[in-house]
Write an enzyme that holds these catalytic residues in place. Structure first.
Site, PDB file in Angstrom:
ATOM      1  N   VAL A  11      35.294  43.502 -34.061  1.00 40.14           N
ATOM      2  CA  VAL A  11      35.723  42.654 -32.944  1.00 40.14           C
ATOM      3  C   VAL A  11      34.854  42.870 -31.707  1.00 40.14           C
ATOM      4  O   VAL A  11      34.361  41.915 -31.099  1.00 40.14           O
ATOM      5  CB  VAL A  11      37.211  42.921 -32.615  1.00 40.14           C
ATOM      6  CG1 VAL A  11      37.594  42.371 -31.263  1.00 40.14           C
ATOM      7  CG2 VAL A  11      38.077  42.279 -33.683  1.00 40.14           C
ATOM      8  N   PHE A 156      41.412  36.454 -32.471  1.00 38.29           N
ATOM      9  CA  PHE A 156      41.858  35.774 -33.696  1.00 38.29           C
ATOM     10  C   PHE A 156      40.722  35.542 -34.679  1.00 38.29           C
ATOM     11  O   PHE A 156      40.884  34.807 -35.646  1.00 38.29           O
ATOM     12  CB  PHE A 156      42.526  34.436 -33.348  1.00 38.29           C
ATOM     13  CG  PHE A 156      43.786  34.602 -32.535  1.00 38.29           C
ATOM     14  CD1 PHE A 156      45.001  34.837 -33.155  1.00 38.29           C
ATOM     15  CD2 PHE A 156      43.744  34.555 -31.148  1.00 38.29           C
ATOM     16  CE1 PHE A 156      46.160  35.006 -32.407  1.00 38.29           C
ATOM     17  CE2 PHE A 156      44.898  34.725 -30.400  1.00 38.29           C
ATOM     18  CZ  PHE A 156      46.119  34.950 -31.025  1.00 38.29           C
ATOM     19  N   GLU A 159      36.829  37.931 -40.069  1.00 37.64           N
ATOM     20  CA  GLU A 159      35.589  38.520 -40.559  1.00 37.64           C
ATOM     21  C   GLU A 159      34.969  37.543 -41.556  1.00 37.64           C
ATOM     22  O   GLU A 159      35.668  36.888 -42.318  1.00 37.64           O
ATOM     23  CB  GLU A 159      35.865  39.860 -41.245  1.00 37.64           C
ATOM     24  CG  GLU A 159      36.193  40.943 -40.250  1.00 37.64           C
ATOM     25  CD  GLU A 159      36.622  42.255 -40.903  1.00 37.64           C
ATOM     26  OE1 GLU A 159      36.301  42.489 -42.076  1.00 37.64           O
ATOM     27  OE2 GLU A 159      37.283  43.044 -40.213  1.00 37.64           O
ATOM     28  N   GLY A 264      44.691  41.956 -47.992  1.00 38.68           N
ATOM     29  CA  GLY A 264      44.263  43.299 -47.590  1.00 38.68           C
ATOM     30  C   GLY A 264      43.576  43.184 -46.251  1.00 38.68           C
ATOM     31  O   GLY A 264      43.906  42.314 -45.449  1.00 38.68           O
ATOM     32  N   CYS A 267      43.583  43.978 -40.849  1.00 35.35           N
ATOM     33  CA  CYS A 267      44.588  43.432 -39.927  1.00 35.35           C
ATOM     34  C   CYS A 267      45.966  43.227 -40.541  1.00 35.35           C
ATOM     35  O   CYS A 267      46.930  43.867 -40.115  1.00 35.35           O
ATOM     36  CB  CYS A 267      44.084  42.115 -39.348  1.00 35.35           C
ATOM     37  SG  CYS A 267      42.680  42.361 -38.258  1.00 35.35           S
ATOM     38  N   LYS A 270      48.282  46.382 -41.653  1.00 36.85           N
ATOM     39  CA  LYS A 270      48.713  47.267 -40.556  1.00 36.85           C
ATOM     40  C   LYS A 270      49.525  46.497 -39.508  1.00 36.85           C
ATOM     41  O   LYS A 270      50.463  47.043 -38.925  1.00 36.85           O
ATOM     42  CB  LYS A 270      47.507  47.971 -39.919  1.00 36.85           C
ATOM     43  CG  LYS A 270      46.725  47.137 -38.928  1.00 36.85           C
ATOM     44  CD  LYS A 270      45.715  47.969 -38.163  1.00 36.85           C
ATOM     45  CE  LYS A 270      44.805  47.107 -37.308  1.00 36.85           C
ATOM     46  NZ  LYS A 270      45.485  46.354 -36.256  1.00 36.85           N
ATOM     47  N   ARG A 335      38.816  47.819 -46.108  1.00 35.24           N
ATOM     48  CA  ARG A 335      40.079  48.439 -45.689  1.00 35.24           C
ATOM     49  C   ARG A 335      41.270  47.729 -46.352  1.00 35.24           C
ATOM     50  O   ARG A 335      41.376  46.514 -46.292  1.00 35.24           O
ATOM     51  CB  ARG A 335      40.209  48.401 -44.153  1.00 35.24           C
ATOM     52  CG  ARG A 335      39.258  49.376 -43.478  1.00 35.24           C
ATOM     53  CD  ARG A 335      39.329  49.297 -41.969  1.00 35.24           C
ATOM     54  NE  ARG A 335      38.566  48.185 -41.426  1.00 35.24           N
ATOM     55  CZ  ARG A 335      38.352  47.994 -40.119  1.00 35.24           C
ATOM     56  NH1 ARG A 335      38.866  48.825 -39.237  1.00 35.24           N
ATOM     57  NH2 ARG A 335      37.631  46.973 -39.696  1.00 35.24           N
TER      58      ARG A 335
HETATM   59  N1  LIG Z   1      38.511  43.169 -37.780  1.00 38.65           N
HETATM   60  C1  LIG Z   1      39.100  42.012 -37.529  1.00 38.65           C
HETATM   61  O1  LIG Z   1      38.908  41.028 -38.238  1.00 38.65           O
HETATM   62  C2  LIG Z   1      40.036  41.867 -36.357  1.00 38.65           C
HETATM   63  C3  LIG Z   1      40.442  40.583 -35.962  1.00 38.65           C
HETATM   64  C4  LIG Z   1      41.285  40.460 -34.864  1.00 38.65           C
HETATM   65  C5  LIG Z   1      41.733  41.600 -34.204  1.00 38.65           C
HETATM   66  N2  LIG Z   1      41.342  42.835 -34.627  1.00 38.65           N
HETATM   67  C6  LIG Z   1      41.804  44.002 -33.869  1.00 38.65           C
HETATM   68  O2  LIG Z   1      40.748  44.445 -33.031  1.00 38.65           O
HETATM   69  C7  LIG Z   1      40.765  45.874 -32.921  1.00 38.65           C
HETATM   70  C8  LIG Z   1      39.438  46.436 -33.380  1.00 38.65           C
HETATM   71  O3  LIG Z   1      39.278  46.150 -34.754  1.00 38.65           O
HETATM   72  P1  LIG Z   1      37.879  46.347 -35.490  1.00 38.65           P
HETATM   73  O4  LIG Z   1      38.053  45.827 -36.867  1.00 38.65           O
HETATM   74  O5  LIG Z   1      36.796  45.826 -34.630  1.00 38.65           O
HETATM   75  O6  LIG Z   1      37.806  47.966 -35.513  1.00 38.65           O
HETATM   76  P2  LIG Z   1      36.591  48.858 -35.967  1.00 38.65           P
HETATM   77  O7  LIG Z   1      37.199  50.063 -36.589  1.00 38.65           O
HETATM   78  O8  LIG Z   1      35.588  48.061 -36.713  1.00 38.65           O
HETATM   79  O9  LIG Z   1      35.911  49.284 -34.574  1.00 38.65           O
HETATM   80  C9  LIG Z   1      36.492  50.103 -33.628  1.00 38.65           C
HETATM   81  C10 LIG Z   1      35.374  50.819 -32.880  1.00 38.65           C
HETATM   82  O10 LIG Z   1      35.929  51.521 -31.783  1.00 38.65           O
HETATM   83  C11 LIG Z   1      35.194  52.718 -31.609  1.00 38.65           C
HETATM   84  N3  LIG Z   1      35.966  53.648 -30.779  1.00 38.65           N
HETATM   85  C12 LIG Z   1      37.052  54.383 -31.090  1.00 38.65           C
HETATM   86  N4  LIG Z   1      37.457  55.112 -30.032  1.00 38.65           N
HETATM   87  C13 LIG Z   1      36.615  54.817 -29.019  1.00 38.65           C
HETATM   88  C14 LIG Z   1      36.507  55.241 -27.667  1.00 38.65           C
HETATM   89  N5  LIG Z   1      37.369  56.117 -27.146  1.00 38.65           N
HETATM   90  N6  LIG Z   1      35.517  54.757 -26.903  1.00 38.65           N
HETATM   91  C15 LIG Z   1      34.632  53.884 -27.420  1.00 38.65           C
HETATM   92  N7  LIG Z   1      34.685  53.433 -28.689  1.00 38.65           N
HETATM   93  C16 LIG Z   1      35.656  53.905 -29.481  1.00 38.65           C
HETATM   94  C17 LIG Z   1      34.953  53.182 -33.029  1.00 38.65           C
HETATM   95  O11 LIG Z   1      33.882  54.119 -33.091  1.00 38.65           O
HETATM   96  C18 LIG Z   1      34.626  51.854 -33.716  1.00 38.65           C
HETATM   97  O12 LIG Z   1      33.246  51.581 -33.697  1.00 38.65           O
HETATM   98  C19 LIG Z   1      41.960  46.338 -33.748  1.00 38.65           C
HETATM   99  O13 LIG Z   1      43.075  46.458 -32.916  1.00 38.65           O
HETATM  100  C20 LIG Z   1      42.174  45.193 -34.723  1.00 38.65           C
HETATM  101  O14 LIG Z   1      43.488  45.106 -35.173  1.00 38.65           O
HETATM  102  C21 LIG Z   1      40.490  42.996 -35.673  1.00 38.65           C
END
Ligand SMILES: NC(=O)c1ccc[n+]([C@@H]2O[C@H](COP(=O)([O-])OP(=O)(O)OC[C@H]3O[C@@H](n4cnc5c(N)ncnc54)[C@H](O)[C@@H]3O)[C@@H](O)[C@H]2O)c1
Length: 439
Positions: A11, A156, A159, A264, A267, A270, A335
């Protein structure tokens, strides 16, 4: 305008790169030094179609920067987005430790007014927790006069289609509680609004809830269709036809009606658990969502069950080919992927697994280690296999050469977790075929 996006995952990186593409000066921040070093060299740590070009272009134009040092850039910013992970904890709650850690860093280093925006998916009330934490810490630092705002801007994007989703979203939801925050967020999203999509402003709690409710609705559709598919199998109906018949009703619509081997990803699983748990916290039981989760857990075993039924339970010593490891096509994200549930069951049953995925082998290897043979292509994966199972519908799996597969497989059995093949066609090549929700 200058913004920081904290958390450079699926994101954060997409959001940061897309804001930069619209002319905003963006600094992406992460605690993962290796990730930031790679990004500075132009190496993208995730598989997301189209992302590398945008990162490259905007890095060259010096609109997109990368750092591990949030405090050093914080006070140049107008807005800081929090886009770190919110995984499930052992009880199913959203683990907010990454989010609160970022809030602490902001509070301990900010010296000028900021808008702090939560983009991570967080339970209702989290933005207020961030506001209270920052206020307390600023007061402790003697900065009682320093003003700041919080806002919620859930993401929203999907991926695999993340760039398009971010650049031309169906809608952008923004929760605000002050006119200044609304003005700043309007300004940030104005370049996107030329594409005619809507920014929906609302209160912060409703914005946080909108994200969970949307994911819960989509997951419900999937589990509903999987339940219908399982019933179709038992009564002799074909879910592919049922889906078409249902989807042409404009009140129902066509999307998210595809039965399969369960949802799976990072998102839905969890977020469903977190919403159930949020409800429990206020004394309300989400009965429907509990059933959605139960159906999904059952569905993730369905491919293994079909294989066992086909071979009357005798699987030990067999070789099974798996096409697709990511939780859906066009991503390397594994995941909570149904493929992992399947592979673990196969390994427990003494089966040799030969797996192929166009993008997710590295991620799968991180989780499964060397217990699986990771193949170079679909045919390598199918070599001497007693059965072929497809948990993920990558495009390159759609039209394989069945003549070749017939020659190289040991036994001709196909279990199609996404209904991408035609059973009659496969039968004409001599394959036994098992789809989802078909006779
Ligand atoms: N992946 C998706 O398709 C998607 C879609 C919509 C919303 N979301 C939400 O967005 C959020 C992020 O999801 P994601 O899939 O991008 O996660 P991700 O695990 O790919 O990325 C999270 C990043 O945050 C970094 N991080 C952790 N602690 C940190 C800190 N203290 N300072 C700086 N960086 C830090 C990690 O190293 C990692 O690179 C989640 O809440 C998820 O539910 C994800």
């Amino acid at each position: 305008m200058k913004i920081a996006v904290v958390g450079t995952g699926y994101v954060g990186l997409v959001s940061g790169a897309c804001f930069a593409e619209m002319g905003v000066d963006v600094t992406c921040v992460d605690i993962d030094q290796q990730k930031i070093d790679s990004l500075k060299k132009g190496i993208i740590p995730i598989y997301e179609p189209g992302l590398n070009r945008i990162v490259e272009r905007n890095s060259e134009a010096e609109r997109l920067h990368f750092t591990t040092d949030l405090p050093s850039v914080l006070n140049e910013m107008d807005i800081v987005f929090i886009a770190v992970g919110t995984p499930s904890d052992e009880k199913g709650n959203a683990d907010l430790s990454q989010v609160m850690k970022v809030a602490e860093t902001i509070a301990d280093h900010m010296t000028h007014p900021l808008l702090i925006v939560t983009k991570s998916t967080v339970p209702v009330g989290t933005s207020y927790r961030i506001r209270d934490l920052v206020r307390q810490r600023l007061d402790k630092r003697g900065l009682t006069e320093l003003s700041f705002d919080v806002a919620s801007n859930p993401e929203f994007l999907k991926e695999g289609a993340a760039i398009n989703d971010f650049m031309s979203p169906d809608r952008v939801v923004v929760g605000v509680e002050s006119e200044e925050a609304k003005e700043l967020m309007s300004k940030l999203y104005r370049p996107f609004m030329l594409n005619n999509f809507r920014v929906i402003f609302m209160d912060i709690l409703s914005s946080e809830m909108t994200k969970y409710a949307s994911n819960a609705m989509l997951a419900t559709r999937i589990s509903f269709m999987n339940d219908i598919a399982n019933l179709c199998e038992r009564v002799g109906a074909d879910v592919n036809m049922v889906r078409r018949g249902m989807g042409s009703d404009s009140r129902i619509g066509r999307s998210f009606l595809y039965p399969g081997c369960g949802y799976g990803g990072s998102c839905f699983p969890k977020d469903i658990r977190a919403l159930i748990s949020v409800a429990e916290g206020v004394g309300y039981e989400m009965k429907l969502l509990k059933a959605v989760e139960e159906v999904n857990n059952q569905q993730k075993n369905i491919l293994f069950e079909k294989l066992k039924n086909h071979f009357d339970g005798e699987l030990k010593g067999m070789t099974v080919s798996i096409w697709g490891l990511s939780f859906k096509p066009e991503t390397d994200d594994v995941r909570d992927a149904p493929s992992l549930t399947l592979i673990r069951s196969l390994l427990d049953a003494g089966v040799t697994v030969r797996a192929y995925d166009p993008a997710a082998i590295r991620e799968a290897q991180r989780v499964l280690g060397d217990a699986v043979y990771y193949a170079n292509d679909i045919y390598d994966a199918a070599l001497n296999a007693d059965a072929l199972i497809v948990p993920t519908e990558w495009k390159e799996f759609r039209l394989p050469n069945w003549e070749v597969l017939k020659k190289i497989m040991h036994r001709l059995v196909v279990i199609d977790g996404r209904n991408i093949y035609n059973g009659a066609e496969l039968a004409s090549f001599g394959f036994a075929y098992h789809g989802i929700g078909q006779k």
